[in-house]
Scaffold this motif. Structure first.
Motif, PDB file in Angstrom:
ATOM      1  N   GLY A  16      23.249   8.063   8.686  1.00  0.00           N
ATOM      2  CA  GLY A  16      22.558   8.564   9.867  1.00  0.00           C
ATOM      3  C   GLY A  16      23.301   8.256  11.138  1.00  0.00           C
ATOM      4  N   GLU A  21      19.086   3.645  11.155  1.00  0.00           N
ATOM      5  CA  GLU A  21      19.219   4.310   9.856  1.00  0.00           C
ATOM      6  C   GLU A  21      20.245   3.582   8.984  1.00  0.00           C
ATOM      7  OE1 GLU A  21      18.682   8.937  10.168  1.00  0.00           O
ATOM      8  OE2 GLU A  21      20.013   8.241  11.779  1.00  0.00           O
ATOM      9  N   GLN A  26      17.169   4.720   4.082  1.00  0.00           N
ATOM     10  CA  GLN A  26      16.085   5.667   3.862  1.00  0.00           C
ATOM     11  C   GLN A  26      16.339   6.456   2.582  1.00  0.00           C
ATOM     12  OE1 GLN A  26      16.236   8.899   6.892  1.00  0.00           O
ATOM     13  NE2 GLN A  26      18.123   7.886   7.473  1.00  0.00           N
ATOM     14  N   LYS A  99      16.490  14.977   3.758  1.00  0.00           N
ATOM     15  CA  LYS A  99      16.155  13.706   4.388  1.00  0.00           C
ATOM     16  C   LYS A  99      14.653  13.769   4.681  1.00  0.00           C
ATOM     17  CE  LYS A  99      18.618  11.071   7.928  1.00  0.00           C
ATOM     18  NZ  LYS A  99      19.587  11.192   9.022  1.00  0.00           N
TER      19      LYS A  99
END
Length: 120
Positions: A16, A21, A26, A99
């Protein structure tokens, strides 16, 4: 052209643009469609003439989990490059990287990019 589908592979990784991030990580989902002539493998019932699903999954896992990229576009491009390098049977592919929880305000299910590449 025949197709092999690897659908909604799920990974946890650190990609990210935003620093949080890269620190917190994630989930990412990857869909991969590999296009090839599968008749020889089907006729001979021979996995060596096809793409083993487990090998395809492992390739994507290594790209996603062993690297850090700013853009999901770079994830997809790297996957496509690695697939062509590892699986000579593949003539064309489509990679979709989703995402589900990007750090942007709003109400949506997910964001994603999809690329299609052909062997040169």
């Amino acid at each position: 052209m025949d197709k092999i589908y690897l659908n909604k592979m799920e990974f946890y990784a650190y990609h990210g643009v935003f620093s949080e991030e890269n620190k917190m990580g994630q989930r990412f989902y990857v869909d991969l469609v590999l296009e090839a002539d599968l008749q020889p493998s089907a006729t001979d019932d021979d996995l060596e003439k096809s793409v083993n699903y487990a090998d395809g999954y492992q390739l994507v896992k290594e790209v996603i989990e062993n690297n850090t990229f700013n853009l999901v576009e770079t994830i997809a491009e790297t996957i496509s490059t690695e697939v062509f390098a590892q699986f000579q049977i593949v003539e064309r592919l489509t990679v979709k990287v989703t995402k589900p929880d990007p750090p942007i305000p709003g109400h949506y299910e997910s964001v994603a990019i999809e690329i299609t590449r052909e062997r040169k």
